[in-house]
Design an enzyme around this catalytic site. Structure first.
Site, PDB file in Angstrom:
ATOM      1  N   GLY A 102       0.798  -1.213   0.000  1.00  0.00           N
ATOM      2  CA  GLY A 102       0.000   0.000   0.000  1.00  0.00           C
ATOM      3  C   GLY A 102       0.834   1.268   0.000  1.00  0.00           C
ATOM      4  N   ARG A 104       2.238 -10.461  -8.089  1.00  0.00           N
ATOM      5  CA  ARG A 104       2.511  -9.159  -8.699  1.00  0.00           C
ATOM      6  C   ARG A 104       1.683  -8.083  -8.001  1.00  0.00           C
ATOM      7  NH1 ARG A 104       5.532  -9.935 -13.149  1.00  0.00           N
ATOM      8  NH2 ARG A 104       5.666 -12.072 -13.909  1.00  0.00           N
ATOM      9  N   ILE A 159      -1.009  -5.470  -6.985  1.00  0.00           N
ATOM     10  CA  ILE A 159      -2.443  -5.317  -7.234  1.00  0.00           C
ATOM     11  C   ILE A 159      -2.759  -3.837  -7.427  1.00  0.00           C
ATOM     12  CG2 ILE A 159      -4.781  -5.758  -6.413  1.00  0.00           C
ATOM     13  CD1 ILE A 159      -3.747  -7.910  -4.633  1.00  0.00           C
ATOM     14  N   SER A 170      -0.461  -1.261  -6.292  1.00  0.00           N
ATOM     15  CA  SER A 170       0.716  -0.404  -6.216  1.00  0.00           C
ATOM     16  C   SER A 170       1.441  -0.399  -7.561  1.00  0.00           C
ATOM     17  CB  SER A 170       1.631  -0.918  -5.109  1.00  0.00           C
ATOM     18  OG  SER A 170       2.268  -2.099  -5.520  1.00  0.00           O
ATOM     19  N   THR A 188       7.142  -6.922  -5.350  1.00  0.00           N
ATOM     20  CA  THR A 188       8.492  -7.465  -5.251  1.00  0.00           C
ATOM     21  C   THR A 188       8.862  -8.272  -6.505  1.00  0.00           C
ATOM     22  OG1 THR A 188       8.410  -7.523  -2.855  1.00  0.00           O
ATOM     23  CG2 THR A 188       9.972  -9.014  -3.909  1.00  0.00           C
ATOM     24  N   ASP A 207      -9.532  -5.448  -2.011  1.00  0.00           N
ATOM     25  CA  ASP A 207      -8.659  -6.357  -1.296  1.00  0.00           C
ATOM     26  C   ASP A 207      -9.339  -6.666   0.036  1.00  0.00           C
ATOM     27  OD1 ASP A 207      -6.332  -7.736  -1.169  1.00  0.00           O
ATOM     28  OD2 ASP A 207      -5.006  -6.016  -0.940  1.00  0.00           O
ATOM     29  N   SER A 210      -4.407 -14.610   1.401  1.00  0.00           N
ATOM     30  CA  SER A 210      -3.461 -14.445   0.298  1.00  0.00           C
ATOM     31  C   SER A 210      -2.026 -14.551   0.800  1.00  0.00           C
ATOM     32  CB  SER A 210      -3.698 -13.083  -0.373  1.00  0.00           C
ATOM     33  OG  SER A 210      -2.671 -12.806  -1.281  1.00  0.00           O
ATOM     34  N   LYS A 261      -2.368   1.451   2.933  1.00  0.00           N
ATOM     35  CA  LYS A 261      -3.511   0.545   2.950  1.00  0.00           C
ATOM     36  C   LYS A 261      -4.172   0.556   4.332  1.00  0.00           C
ATOM     37  CE  LYS A 261      -3.219  -3.404   0.637  1.00  0.00           C
ATOM     38  NZ  LYS A 261      -2.773  -4.799   0.417  1.00  0.00           N
TER      39      LYS A 261
END
Lengths: 510, 510
Positions: A168, A196, A198, A200, A204, A258, A266, A290
């Site tokens: 976030g 991957r 979502i 942002s 990483t 989310d 997750s 977030k």
């Protein structure tokens, strides 16, 4: 009924079968019904469209469904009418607020995994989690079901640790590139698997992929981790918690939502499947992160630790400062470059990212039992300053198939770029997480790896009129223009005099 | 960029465009972006898939999108990258609980209408209405936006009345076939427009279609209503509240949900667009009806009357008995036959449906001002018994293009049928709305018009072992078997001795 497949070479991202009216009548099918498609022991169900686009005796399906069944164009499949779908009935019950049992949650996860649910049904499931929530027991079952339907890694009792950030905050995707080699240098195993981005501008995995392939198979993750101590890879490629990627791609990413039960499931399904025994969860808190509120952060921390424990994982949660971007670079290539600079310079670079990486690495060294309590940070710092972390990172990059000799300046950035300058003099009082994310995404990040934002001014910095405050990069001139427009309208970096308001001088002069 | 269309002959029920990677790069497009497709002044946006299934210079679209743009295979369309979709951002805000303004609601309705929203986005909108709700002001704006984006009928100041049932009770779709001709016989105008069944085995339109075409254009509705006094038609065909059908087909029907704000907007947008000035809303209440609780019924009645008033419609709401199916026939052909029997016999037939039709017809005669207060029922009865209603119905059927001479026994029922007999003797204490609906739907209703259930026993009837309690009809033997299985497992008609329990005789003997 045996029907010959005709495969359309497009991924539809949801199940759909088209059959001829005459065949539909023979099967007693009407529009909106589902068919079960059976091929060599595999099967899935798909809502059926009835159209003469499908010739008599044939069934039209799309590429993703064909891949899932491993069926080729022209192969015969066996079609039966499917009775009502249990998982859809269960989703309806969840929409109505019911608590689902272990078996019921497994049924839904199994149907998501087989690709049997339409986007309407999948969205209904995810929104029911958003609006109705799940209790910890349901989340535990969901997490296990998501993990166990995919590959479970086994490091044979090794000291396997990992960290995960709730995310976030833009710029936060690169700390793993610093933390993993520090921790691996100290003898712990750290197989970092992620998804991957979502919401942002970079995750990483997106950032690591700039330097090395991230689509490692499960056996490769185990082998490399055992050999060099760590990897940074894409969970999806190793079939780790495969349903997680499907939910993200099909619903969470398009809607930018989310739901909290899925945040836990997750993160923890990936860690559980990856064989992690000790885990640090980073929860950044701040304006436009977030998590914005300390009370929420504490609740999430508590739930995360308790859920991890139910999975046999020892976890600690670190609430970190998330009130502005971490480091100065946002976007996959920019962040890869920044991490590489920090590693190769043995710790020079933006203070916020170095500090945060060392703190979390220190916690991992402590929870992993290779550092005494309270000494982890110092140990992490020594490893970074000694150059061992950089050497370890080069080993990891090479093991994953990247070029270990790449220098920061070799990392290519978008050829279209523009510097945004300050229109006023003063101090930076605010760098907006949300605005910086939007600008970087408008420029094309994370799909366009070379796109992103470089910040020249952060909170507390002094700037004069005309000083650069940020630079935007993109591979597309059209997207760059859009990002510039956003940067001009959103006021992402607020510059004010140190005196913000004066009271007590009588009426305000306008 | 100009691209040549290649049209796949399948309706996808959501927007999707596929373009070649090279063209995507030129436009700065990445997966998940939207494109705006422009063709001769029309345009819509669609999420884009990037695949070499589309040749360079071409764009692959599907049949429904092609029909909407009125573009032919091989035509060139102009493609631009679409910035973020405002309506999707607004849906996100509604998910977060915001109140939407008039303009914002119009934006969403407009994007639904143009076909620009994906099923994921549309489902998110509808579930946000289910979970977040809307206040009366928002519902008023939604209702008007849904009506005004389609055709608005104008009867030039005529005395235009209508009735609408909330539904949820099987067998309820046929009363309009009795009410419309009674009311039209009395000189009022009654252009009844409806949608097809969402959750029930038949809607008024499905039932009427057995006897006459229901896909009348707007001009035909106005002309026929003025000439013979009434029609019973499908709102969708006349482009009346077109968004309503889209929401039903794409989301509400597959998920079997019907959020309360949409219940109001769906009913009232059709009435507002159809130029109705006076309206009776029928709210059936009872076990397993859509509304089970009198308190809910009263709230819905109050909201419905107030919303109608905001739209300039004088409305009354009637709360009716909905504890078991209405009449004895359930399913399009069966219900059409039952209505025809009642009309042609001048009022003979199942008491519940005759009684209900006369009550509502009477209310319409009163609210329409052609009967004194309290005298409407008697007037309706006279019209039915005089045979005038039957004559008027024949006129309506003929005007809509059906055969006015059809006799009840001419209406074809499913060739596959089976009688279910009672396994015990006693009195019918319960006929389950839900089970009867499920059985009729399993048999194929409403899509299979000839499918359905005929009840031989209703509440209070005496039955002996082996007496027929229902007959199931279907066009498909496979579906019939499934319906029989359901009938055997669901216990849809409960038969018990009149003495249900005896207390005070000492310990219960088992």
């Amino acid at each position: 009924m045996e029907l010959r497949t005709r495969i359309m070479g497009i991924k539809l991202d949801e199940p759909r079968a088209v059959i001829n009216r005459e065949d539909a009548d023979k099967l007693g099918l009407i529009a909106g019904d589902r068919v079960k498609i059976n091929y060599r022991g595999s099967s899935l169900t798909a809502p059926v469209s009835i159209s003469n686009f499908a010739e008599k005796g044939s069934i039209v399906i799309f590429l993703d469904l064909a891949e899932r069944l491993e069926v080729k164009d022209g192969d015969f499949v066996d079609i039966t009418r499917s009775d009502s779908q249990l998982s859809v009935e269960l989703i309806r019950r969840k929409m109505a607020g019911a608590k689902l049992s272990k078996r019921e949650i497994e049924e839904i996860v199994s149907d998501i995994h087989s690709g049997s649910l339409s986007n309407v049904e999948l969205t209904a499931f995810i929104l029911s989690l958003e609006f109705r929530g799940m209790d910890l027991e349901e989340i535990e079952y969901l997490t296990k079901a998501m993990a166990e339907i995919g590959t479970m890694l086994d490091f044979g009792g090794g000291n396997v640790v990992d960290k995960h950030s709730m995310g976030g905050v833009p710029g936060n995707s690169k700390d793993a590139l610093i933390i993993v080699p520090i921790v691996a240098s100290a003898g712990l195993l750290m197989p970092k698997t992620s998804t991957r981005a979502i919401m942002s501008p970079s995750g990483t995995v997106d950032t690591m992929e700039v330097l090395a392939p991230v689509d490692l198979k499960a056996e490769e993750i185990v082998e490399i981790t055992r050999r060099v101590g760590g990897v940074i890879t894409w969970a999806h490629a190793a079939n780790i918690s495969p349903v997680d990627s499907m939910l993200i791609e099909r619903v969470e990413y398009p809607l930018r939502i989310d739901p909290e039960p899925l945040v836990y499931a997750s993160i923890l399904s990936k860690k559980y499947a990856a064989g992690i025994k000790k885990l640090i969860v980073d929860i950044p808190v701040g304006e436009e992160a977030k998590v914005e509120d300390m009370r929420d952060a504490r609740r999430i921390a508590k739930n995360m630790v308790e859920l991890a424990e139910r999975l046999g994982i020892t976890a600690e949660a670190a609430i970190s400062y998330g009130g502005q971007p971490v480091g100065r670079c946002i976007g996959p290539a920019l962040e890869a470059r920044e991490a590489l600079e920090i590693l190769s310079s043995k710790g020079k670079g933006s203070g916020s990212i170095v500090e945060k990486s060392l703190s979390i690495a220190g916690m991992l060294l402590e929870i992993g039992g290779v550092s005494a309590k309270g000494k982890g940070y110092q140990m992490a710092l020594s490893i970074l300053e000694s150059g061992k972390a950089y050497e370890k990172f080069r080993e990891i990059v090479e093991a994953q198939g990247g070029d270990p000799n790449i220098r920061p300046e070799d990392v290519e950035l978008g050829e279209h770029n523009e510097i945004i300058s300050s229109r006023s003099a003063g101090y930076v009082t605010r760098v907006s997480n949300k605005a910086i994310s939007m600008i970087a995404r408008a420029a094309g990040a994370p799909m366009d790896k070379k796109a992103g934002v470089k910040l020249y001014a952060k909170r507390g910095d002094r700037v004069e009129v005309g000083d650069p405050i940020m630079e935007i990069f993109s591979s597309s001139s059209a997207r760059l223009s859009e990002a510039i427009k956003l940067a001009q309208s959103l006021d992402p970096v607020k510059v004010e005099g140190m005196i913000l308001e004066i009271h007590g001088r009588g009426p305000v002069q306008i």
